[in-house]
Write a protein that holds these residues in place. Structure first.
Motif, PDB file in Angstrom:
ATOM      1  N   ALA A 185      93.726  56.268  16.209  1.00 50.36           N
ATOM      2  CA  ALA A 185      92.374  57.238  15.508  1.00 50.36           C
ATOM      3  C   ALA A 185      91.287  56.469  15.166  1.00 50.36           C
ATOM      4  O   ALA A 185      91.194  56.008  14.372  1.00 50.36           O
ATOM      5  N   LEU A 186      90.846  57.503  16.577  1.00 48.49           N
ATOM      6  CA  LEU A 186      88.706  56.834  16.213  1.00 48.49           C
ATOM      7  C   LEU A 186      88.214  57.249  14.941  1.00 48.49           C
ATOM      8  O   LEU A 186      88.157  59.074  14.783  1.00 48.49           O
ATOM      9  N   MET A 187      87.338  56.655  14.009  1.00 49.19           N
ATOM     10  CA  MET A 187      86.517  57.266  13.495  1.00 49.19           C
ATOM     11  C   MET A 187      84.568  56.719  13.815  1.00 49.19           C
ATOM     12  O   MET A 187      84.688  55.450  14.475  1.00 49.19           O
ATOM     13  N   TYR A 188      83.986  57.468  13.552  1.00 47.75           N
ATOM     14  CA  TYR A 188      82.649  56.860  14.714  1.00 47.75           C
ATOM     15  C   TYR A 188      81.491  57.474  13.495  1.00 47.75           C
ATOM     16  O   TYR A 188      81.538  58.873  12.871  1.00 47.75           O
ATOM     17  N   ASP A 189      80.185  56.988  13.606  1.00 55.49           N
ATOM     18  CA  ASP A 189      78.843  57.812  12.862  1.00 55.49           C
ATOM     19  C   ASP A 189      78.189  58.560  14.265  1.00 55.49           C
ATOM     20  O   ASP A 189      77.242  58.354  15.069  1.00 55.49           O
ATOM     21  N   PRO A 190      77.936  60.141  13.475  1.00 53.46           N
ATOM     22  CA  PRO A 190      77.714  60.257  14.535  1.00 53.46           C
ATOM     23  C   PRO A 190      76.371  61.191  14.316  1.00 53.46           C
ATOM     24  O   PRO A 190      75.320  60.976  15.476  1.00 53.46           O
ATOM     25  N   MET A 191      75.464  59.969  13.987  1.00 54.41           N
ATOM     26  CA  MET A 191      74.231  59.876  13.500  1.00 54.41           C
ATOM     27  C   MET A 191      73.404  58.368  13.266  1.00 54.41           C
ATOM     28  O   MET A 191      72.982  57.704  12.737  1.00 54.41           O
ATOM     29  N   PRO A 192      74.111  57.640  14.643  1.00 52.87           N
ATOM     30  CA  PRO A 192      73.604  56.088  14.653  1.00 52.87           C
ATOM     31  C   PRO A 192      72.197  56.086  14.430  1.00 52.87           C
ATOM     32  O   PRO A 192      71.479  56.658  15.571  1.00 52.87           O
ATOM     33  N   ASP A 193      71.635  54.797  13.728  1.00 52.15           N
ATOM     34  CA  ASP A 193      70.201  54.473  13.996  1.00 52.15           C
ATOM     35  C   ASP A 193      69.559  54.164  15.585  1.00 52.15           C
ATOM     36  O   ASP A 193      71.045  53.777  16.315  1.00 52.15           O
ATOM     37  N   ASP A 194      68.694  54.768  16.457  1.00 49.56           N
ATOM     38  CA  ASP A 194      68.489  54.749  17.621  1.00 49.56           C
ATOM     39  C   ASP A 194      67.763  53.434  17.814  1.00 49.56           C
ATOM     40  O   ASP A 194      68.241  53.062  19.185  1.00 49.56           O
ATOM     41  N   ALA A 195      68.150  52.597  16.761  1.00 53.62           N
ATOM     42  CA  ALA A 195      67.970  50.882  16.916  1.00 53.62           C
ATOM     43  C   ALA A 195      69.504  49.883  18.402  1.00 53.62           C
ATOM     44  O   ALA A 195      69.189  49.482  18.682  1.00 53.62           O
ATOM     45  N   LEU A 196      70.278  50.992  17.561  1.00 50.00           N
ATOM     46  CA  LEU A 196      71.668  50.721  18.405  1.00 50.00           C
ATOM     47  C   LEU A 196      71.841  51.564  19.634  1.00 50.00           C
ATOM     48  O   LEU A 196      73.007  51.416  19.943  1.00 50.00           O
ATOM     49  N   CYS A 197      71.240  52.298  20.480  1.00 47.17           N
ATOM     50  CA  CYS A 197      71.047  53.363  21.148  1.00 47.17           C
ATOM     51  C   CYS A 197      71.886  52.723  22.364  1.00 47.17           C
ATOM     52  O   CYS A 197      72.670  52.950  23.668  1.00 47.17           O
ATOM     53  N   GLU A 198      71.548  51.202  22.537  1.00 42.33           N
ATOM     54  CA  GLU A 198      71.583  50.779  23.930  1.00 42.33           C
ATOM     55  C   GLU A 198      73.296  50.702  23.218  1.00 42.33           C
ATOM     56  O   GLU A 198      74.207  50.672  25.014  1.00 42.33           O
TER      57      GLU A 198
END
Length: 78
Positions: A31-44
């Protein structure tokens, strides 16, 4: 940045959770959970996580809806 994960295609390899643990987490074996709108600082980290998945269920989009691609370690809007 906006994420969409096709959870029907996700097979629980957890490479995304390993490479971007602030965005993706595994609950149980599959079961994967994820943040659909993460901070742009995490882009890479998010781009590396999306590229590392062997089944490629992760779509990363910019705020304008255009896909974001990773090429040679540098992100670009494509």
């Amino acid at each position: 940045m906006r994420l969409v994960v096709d959870l029907n295609r996700c097979e629980g390899y957890a490479q995304c959770a390993f490479l971007a643990p602030d965005v993706f987490t595994m609950h149980g074996d599959e079961a994967l959970m994820y943040d659909p709108m993460p901070d742009d600082a995490l882009c890479e980290h998010v781009l590396r996580a999306a590229e590392a998945c062997p089944v490629r269920p992760i779509t990363v989009e910019g705020l304008n809806g255009a896909p974001i691609m990773a090429e040679a370690g540098v992100s670009r809007v494509g």
